[in-house]
Design a protein around this motif. Sequence first.
Motif, mmCIF file in Angstrom:
data_model
loop_
_atom_site.group_PDB
_atom_site.id
_atom_site.type_symbol
_atom_site.label_atom_id
_atom_site.label_comp_id
_atom_site.label_asym_id
_atom_site.label_seq_id
_atom_site.Cartn_x
_atom_site.Cartn_y
_atom_site.Cartn_z
ATOM 1 N N LEU A 95 0.883 -1.133 -0.051
ATOM 2 C CA LEU A 95 0.237 0.088 0.452
ATOM 3 C C LEU A 95 1.000 1.364 -0.131
ATOM 4 C CD1 LEU A 95 -2.827 -1.153 2.458
ATOM 5 C CD2 LEU A 95 -2.857 -0.872 -0.639
ATOM 6 N N ASP A 96 1.983 1.186 -0.651
ATOM 7 C CA ASP A 96 2.775 2.250 -0.793
ATOM 8 C C ASP A 96 2.883 2.644 -1.875
ATOM 9 O OD1 ASP A 96 4.759 0.162 -1.316
ATOM 10 O OD2 ASP A 96 6.697 1.187 0.258
ATOM 11 N N TYR A 97 2.324 1.750 -2.907
ATOM 12 C CA TYR A 97 2.477 1.446 -4.458
ATOM 13 C C TYR A 97 1.461 2.571 -4.867
ATOM 14 C CZ TYR A 97 2.726 -0.297 -9.101
ATOM 15 O OH TYR A 97 2.757 -1.007 -10.682
ATOM 16 N N GLY A 98 1.169 3.144 -6.111
ATOM 17 C CA GLY A 98 0.233 3.979 -6.647
ATOM 18 C C GLY A 98 -1.200 2.978 -6.987
ATOM 19 N N ALA A 99 -0.622 2.203 -7.730
ATOM 20 C CA ALA A 99 -1.562 1.536 -8.265
ATOM 21 C C ALA A 99 -2.625 0.963 -6.805
ATOM 22 C CB ALA A 99 -1.151 0.677 -9.806
ATOM 23 N N ASN A 100 -1.909 -0.043 -6.057
ATOM 24 C CA ASN A 100 -2.616 -0.230 -5.166
ATOM 25 C C ASN A 100 -3.580 0.242 -4.332
ATOM 26 O OD1 ASN A 100 -1.591 -3.007 -5.549
ATOM 27 N ND2 ASN A 100 0.077 -2.934 -4.541
ATOM 28 N N VAL A 101 -2.608 2.005 -4.133
ATOM 29 C CA VAL A 101 -3.113 2.441 -3.379
ATOM 30 C C VAL A 101 -4.746 3.170 -4.031
ATOM 31 C CG1 VAL A 101 -3.272 4.306 -2.256
ATOM 32 C CG2 VAL A 101 -1.074 3.366 -1.861
ATOM 33 N N ASP A 102 -4.991 3.185 -5.354
ATOM 34 C CA ASP A 102 -5.842 3.857 -6.579
ATOM 35 C C ASP A 102 -7.222 3.268 -5.846
ATOM 36 O OD1 ASP A 102 -6.663 5.523 -8.186
ATOM 37 O OD2 ASP A 102 -7.196 3.615 -9.508
ATOM 38 N N ALA A 103 -6.269 1.534 -6.588
ATOM 39 C CA ALA A 103 -7.456 0.340 -6.568
ATOM 40 C C ALA A 103 -8.211 -0.257 -4.752
ATOM 41 C CB ALA A 103 -6.865 -1.278 -6.799
ATOM 42 N N ALA A 104 -7.197 0.870 -3.669
ATOM 43 C CA ALA A 104 -8.074 0.426 -2.742
ATOM 44 C C ALA A 104 -9.129 1.188 -2.300
ATOM 45 C CB ALA A 104 -7.287 0.512 -1.314
ATOM 46 N N HIS A 105 -8.794 2.990 -2.737
ATOM 47 C CA HIS A 105 -9.576 3.352 -2.950
ATOM 48 C C HIS A 105 -10.721 3.290 -3.681
ATOM 49 C CE1 HIS A 105 -8.201 6.635 0.065
ATOM 50 N NE2 HIS A 105 -6.830 6.604 -0.599
ATOM 51 N N VAL A 106 -11.160 3.056 -5.118
ATOM 52 C CA VAL A 106 -11.751 2.546 -5.177
ATOM 53 C C VAL A 106 -12.468 1.133 -5.175
ATOM 54 C CG1 VAL A 106 -12.093 0.885 -7.581
ATOM 55 C CG2 VAL A 106 -10.984 3.259 -7.871
ATOM 56 N N LEU A 107 -11.936 -0.277 -3.879
ATOM 57 C CA LEU A 107 -12.792 -0.836 -2.965
ATOM 58 C C LEU A 107 -13.518 0.011 -2.271
ATOM 59 C CD1 LEU A 107 -14.266 -3.326 -2.462
ATOM 60 C CD2 LEU A 107 -11.234 -3.712 -1.266
ATOM 61 N N LEU A 108 -12.553 0.999 -1.035
ATOM 62 C CA LEU A 108 -13.703 1.846 -0.500
ATOM 63 C C LEU A 108 -14.434 2.787 -0.685
ATOM 64 C CD1 LEU A 108 -10.811 2.204 2.073
ATOM 65 C CD2 LEU A 108 -12.488 0.344 2.063
ATOM 66 N N ASP A 109 -14.718 3.400 -1.694
ATOM 67 C CA ASP A 109 -15.262 4.822 -2.066
ATOM 68 C C ASP A 109 -16.464 4.046 -3.113
ATOM 69 O OD1 ASP A 109 -12.776 5.919 -0.409
ATOM 70 O OD2 ASP A 109 -12.029 6.869 -1.862
ATOM 71 N N GLU A 110 -16.005 3.389 -4.057
ATOM 72 C CA GLU A 110 -16.734 2.897 -5.474
ATOM 73 C C GLU A 110 -17.734 1.627 -4.867
ATOM 74 O OE1 GLU A 110 -18.091 5.235 -7.185
ATOM 75 O OE2 GLU A 110 -15.997 6.818 -6.650
ATOM 76 N N ILE A 111 -17.442 0.615 -4.857
ATOM 77 C CA ILE A 111 -18.038 -0.451 -4.113
ATOM 78 C C ILE A 111 -18.035 -1.210 -3.403
ATOM 79 C CG2 ILE A 111 -17.244 -2.627 -4.871
ATOM 80 C CD1 ILE A 111 -14.422 -2.279 -6.185
ATOM 81 N N ALA A 112 -17.933 -1.103 -2.349
ATOM 82 C CA ALA A 112 -18.272 -0.577 -0.968
ATOM 83 C C ALA A 112 -19.503 -0.427 0.066
ATOM 84 C CB ALA A 112 -17.233 -0.650 0.493
ATOM 85 N N PRO A 113 -19.777 0.904 -0.808
ATOM 86 C CA PRO A 113 -21.081 0.969 -0.617
ATOM 87 C C PRO A 113 -22.719 0.707 -1.433
ATOM 88 C CG PRO A 113 -19.300 3.240 -0.895
ATOM 89 C CD PRO A 113 -18.881 1.768 -1.494
ATOM 90 N N ARG A 114 -22.046 -0.010 -2.590
ATOM 91 C CA ARG A 114 -23.108 -0.653 -3.627
ATOM 92 C C ARG A 114 -23.251 -2.151 -2.876
ATOM 93 N NH1 ARG A 114 -20.251 3.086 -7.214
ATOM 94 N NH2 ARG A 114 -21.966 3.817 -8.267
ATOM 95 N N LEU A 115 -22.571 -2.779 -1.553
ATOM 96 C CA LEU A 115 -22.283 -3.635 -0.768
ATOM 97 C C LEU A 115 -23.993 -3.871 -0.690
ATOM 98 C CD1 LEU A 115 -19.201 -4.713 0.076
ATOM 99 C CD2 LEU A 115 -20.477 -5.251 -2.440
ATOM 100 N N THR A 116 -24.637 -5.329 -0.104
ATOM 101 C CA THR A 116 -26.286 -5.910 0.281
ATOM 102 C C THR A 116 -25.883 -6.708 1.454
ATOM 103 O OG1 THR A 116 -26.855 -6.470 -1.758
ATOM 104 C CG2 THR A 116 -27.611 -4.305 -1.174
ATOM 105 N N HIS A 117 -24.682 -6.935 1.438
ATOM 106 C CA HIS A 117 -25.161 -8.559 1.657
ATOM 107 C C HIS A 117 -24.646 -8.086 3.166
ATOM 108 C CE1 HIS A 117 -23.194 -12.359 3.704
ATOM 109 N NE2 HIS A 117 -23.993 -13.125 2.752
ATOM 110 N N ALA A 118 -25.391 -8.712 4.436
ATOM 111 C CA ALA A 118 -25.346 -7.910 5.810
ATOM 112 C C ALA A 118 -24.267 -8.215 6.250
ATOM 113 C CB ALA A 118 -26.733 -8.487 6.599
ATOM 114 N N GLY A 119 -23.228 -9.284 6.395
ATOM 115 C CA GLY A 119 -22.104 -10.316 6.480
ATOM 116 C C GLY A 119 -20.884 -9.382 6.274
ATOM 117 N N ALA A 120 -20.940 -7.892 4.753
ATOM 118 C CA ALA A 120 -20.094 -7.853 3.929
ATOM 119 C C ALA A 120 -18.629 -7.192 5.203
ATOM 120 C CB ALA A 120 -20.096 -6.879 3.467
ATOM 121 N N ARG A 121 -17.246 -7.816 5.231
ATOM 122 C CA ARG A 121 -16.845 -7.243 5.590
ATOM 123 C C ARG A 121 -15.214 -6.992 4.626
ATOM 124 N NH1 ARG A 121 -13.499 -10.450 8.945
ATOM 125 N NH2 ARG A 121 -14.309 -12.511 8.589
#
Length: 405
Positions: free
Chosen positions: A233-259
């Motif tokens: 997570l000091d590599y820019g491509a991975n940091v960008d992908a992690a932000h996509v996961l947290l900012d764009e994908i996670a809010p769209r998850l509906t499964h109650a047990g998602a973590r």
Amino acid sequence: MARSLLWLLHQPPLPAVTGARVRSLALVRELATRGWDVSLFALDTGVPAQPADLDELRALCAEVRIVRHDVPRALRMARIGADLARGRAFQHSMFRSPAAVREAHAWIAAAGFDAIVAAGLYMLPYVPPAALPRTLLDSQNVDTERIATMAAALWPRPRGVLARLQQRPVRRYEERAAASAGGVLAVSEPEARWFERVAPGRVTLVANGVDAARVAPRGAAVPDGPVLFVGSLDYGANVDAAHVLLDEIAPRLTHAGARIALVGALPPPRLRAAAAAASVPVEVTGRVAQIAPWFAGSRVLVVPLRIGGGTRLKILEAMAYGLPVVTTSLGCAGLDVEHGRDIIVADDHAEFARWVDRLLADDALAQAIGAAGRATVERRYDWSTIADALEAALSALPQPQPRAS
């Protein structure tokens, strides 16, 4: 008589915490088992090998030298800034230490290695010009394409602007480097075609892989495992992908047990803050001693990459464990995998989230995708088979000239 080989890296292959380290370690192991006398020259750039790591490397290699990269970060950034101002590629100074270059040149001149592998563009300056004909450049990716994806994904932010300005210098640098080496190793067929333009007849496909025999596949899908994200997570491509996961994908998850579990060294403060504010629970582990327990104990691996090149070792490793993978088209570029059979491919954020939800909810689907992925790895991506192509490329290099008596 055993042939001698020097492997040059900008970081020691242990701890094996990045794809580049895993690749080099696996290929060195394969060559050593085939009777090559492999020596190792690596830079210590801040994630040093521990005593147990050094013991393992010394048992594997004829000789190991890990040289302090003695250029302070401020000076290195100043050099890179000067390169950028002159229109030179950032690789020119990124890991170049004059003292370390002199040591590598002297060792190569004294030892007269039969062959040399430079792992990545950063290490080619560590090869003296006279030894380039018997050197393979292990490209690991096409940096020109990686920078192009960065420019597209991050424009018009500062890093996107910088990437756009670097596109021509990086292309020139990469083409000259490939043309100067005795041969080039490419990790996928599209990248092999890219290098063939500048090194015709001297490009060998040596894909990324996994040691399937060392990995026991999981049985049933892990019922309550996290959604796993893995990467330095000091590599820019991975940091960008992690932000996509947290900012764009996670809010769209509906499964109650998602973590979510973000597993990787050196997460920046902004990413930690995004994890703390995320719509689902997020664990940020920092550096871990072993990644294997996370592959074995997670429900699904997600790789929402928008930036990058080469092929993703983390995907192959997850497939070897029978862990289902959801990724983007870029994330699985260059891999011989089929959407819906071995892997799930989704480029739209909403579609990506829907597939993650399905894999969290459907045990049979998760197990089927995982099992098919494991079968594909066994068939196509085992290091023991991949190393055949590497050994053939090494054997095709010209032999060093006998020294005058």
